[in-house]
Write a protein that holds these residues in place. Structure first.
Motif, short mmCIF file in Angstrom:
data_model
loop_
_atom_site.label_atom_id
_atom_site.label_comp_id
_atom_site.label_asym_id
_atom_site.label_seq_id
_atom_site.Cartn_x
_atom_site.Cartn_y
_atom_site.Cartn_z
N CYS A 121 0.91 -1.11 0.04
CA CYS A 121 0.11 0.00 -0.02
C CYS A 121 0.84 1.34 -0.09
CB CYS A 121 -1.03 -0.02 1.07
SG CYS A 121 -2.15 -1.19 1.36
N PHE A 122 1.94 1.24 0.72
CA PHE A 122 2.86 2.27 0.84
C PHE A 122 4.09 2.14 0.31
CE2 PHE A 122 -0.44 3.06 4.09
CZ PHE A 122 -1.02 4.25 3.74
N GLY A 123 4.44 1.15 -0.39
CA GLY A 123 5.72 0.68 -0.62
C GLY A 123 6.83 0.96 0.19
N SER A 136 3.72 4.35 12.69
CA SER A 136 3.91 5.82 13.16
C SER A 136 5.10 6.50 12.34
CB SER A 136 4.40 6.19 14.51
OG SER A 136 3.23 5.83 15.39
N ALA A 137 6.05 5.58 12.22
CA ALA A 137 7.32 6.04 11.28
C ALA A 137 7.09 6.10 9.85
CB ALA A 137 8.51 5.28 11.49
N CYS A 138 6.40 5.22 9.06
CA CYS A 138 6.12 5.30 7.84
C CYS A 138 4.87 4.80 7.22
CB CYS A 138 7.37 4.13 7.31
SG CYS A 138 7.05 2.45 7.58
N LYS A 139 3.94 4.60 8.05
CA LYS A 139 2.47 4.13 7.56
C LYS A 139 2.46 2.87 7.28
CE LYS A 139 1.06 8.61 5.88
NZ LYS A 139 0.36 9.34 4.53
N ALA A 140 3.47 1.86 7.08
CA ALA A 140 3.22 0.61 6.77
C ALA A 140 2.42 -0.17 7.94
CB ALA A 140 4.51 -0.31 7.17
N GLY A 141 1.30 -0.77 7.38
CA GLY A 141 0.42 -1.63 8.23
C GLY A 141 -0.91 -0.60 8.62
N ASP A 143 -3.02 0.66 6.33
CA ASP A 143 -4.21 0.55 5.20
C ASP A 143 -4.83 -0.60 5.37
OD1 ASP A 143 -6.00 1.77 3.25
OD2 ASP A 143 -4.34 1.09 1.59
N CYS A 144 -4.43 -1.51 4.43
CA CYS A 144 -5.22 -2.81 4.36
C CYS A 144 -4.91 -3.87 5.64
CB CYS A 144 -4.92 -3.46 3.12
SG CYS A 144 -3.58 -4.29 2.80
N GLY A 145 -3.49 -3.45 6.29
CA GLY A 145 -3.28 -4.63 7.31
C GLY A 145 -2.75 -5.73 7.02
N SER A 146 -2.51 -6.15 5.92
CA SER A 146 -1.93 -7.30 5.62
C SER A 146 -0.60 -7.62 5.83
CB SER A 146 -2.23 -7.75 4.07
OG SER A 146 -1.53 -6.99 3.22
N CYS A 147 0.14 -6.54 5.90
CA CYS A 147 1.38 -6.72 6.24
C CYS A 147 2.02 -6.78 7.82
CB CYS A 147 2.22 -5.57 5.41
SG CYS A 147 1.79 -3.90 6.12
N VAL A 148 0.87 -6.37 8.57
CA VAL A 148 1.37 -6.36 10.12
C VAL A 148 1.86 -7.71 10.47
CG1 VAL A 148 0.28 -5.96 12.16
CG2 VAL A 148 -0.51 -4.82 10.25
N ARG A 149 1.69 -8.92 10.21
CA ARG A 149 2.39 -10.13 10.59
C ARG A 149 3.79 -10.09 10.13
NH1 ARG A 149 -1.60 -15.16 11.43
NH2 ARG A 149 -3.17 -13.80 12.75
N ARG A 150 3.96 -9.76 8.93
CA ARG A 150 5.33 -9.80 8.56
C ARG A 150 5.97 -8.64 9.25
NH1 ARG A 150 9.50 -12.06 7.08
NH2 ARG A 150 10.84 -11.09 5.50
N ILE A 151 5.42 -7.45 9.37
CA ILE A 151 6.25 -6.53 10.17
C ILE A 151 6.63 -7.20 11.46
CG2 ILE A 151 6.26 -4.23 11.27
CD1 ILE A 151 4.47 -3.36 8.87
N GLN A 152 5.80 -7.75 12.06
CA GLN A 152 5.87 -8.57 13.52
C GLN A 152 7.12 -9.49 13.45
OE1 GLN A 152 2.11 -9.94 14.31
NE2 GLN A 152 1.86 -8.61 15.87
#
Length: 85
Positions: A17-19, A41-46, A48-57
């Motif tokens: 979503c945010f590249g 908070s730093a880059c908006k990742a997670g 929008d759609c939220g599908s990347c949150v587990r990968r970020i974790q």
């Protein structure tokens, strides 16, 4: 077929979503972000759609479930909740 630069080949996107790339998430972690919310908070990742949150974790080393680990050891998993009530 056009040749891609080494820089383009090494990009692995975490948040479409945010590249945001893995490298960017790791850089935010080096700068102190330790939760997906802090990365957001730093880059908006997670955010929008939220599908990347587990990968970020996973990139932050937070893939495990701490309450599951407590339960597996036979310790209370609701003690923090009882204190908050």
């Amino acid at each position: 077929m056009a040749l891609r630069s080494r820089r383009e080949v090494n990009r692995v996107y975490v948040c479409s979503c945010f590249g945001i790339t893995e490298q960017q998430v790791k850089k935010h972690a080096e700068n102190g972000a330790s939760t997906p919310r802090q990365v957001a908070s730093a880059c908006k990742a997670g955010t929008d759609c939220g599908s990347c949150v587990r990968r970020i974790q996973a990139l932050l080393g937070r893939g495990a479930c701490p309450r599951r680990e407590l339960a597996d050891r036979g310790e209370s998993v609701v003690s923090d909740l009882e204190d908050a009530a």
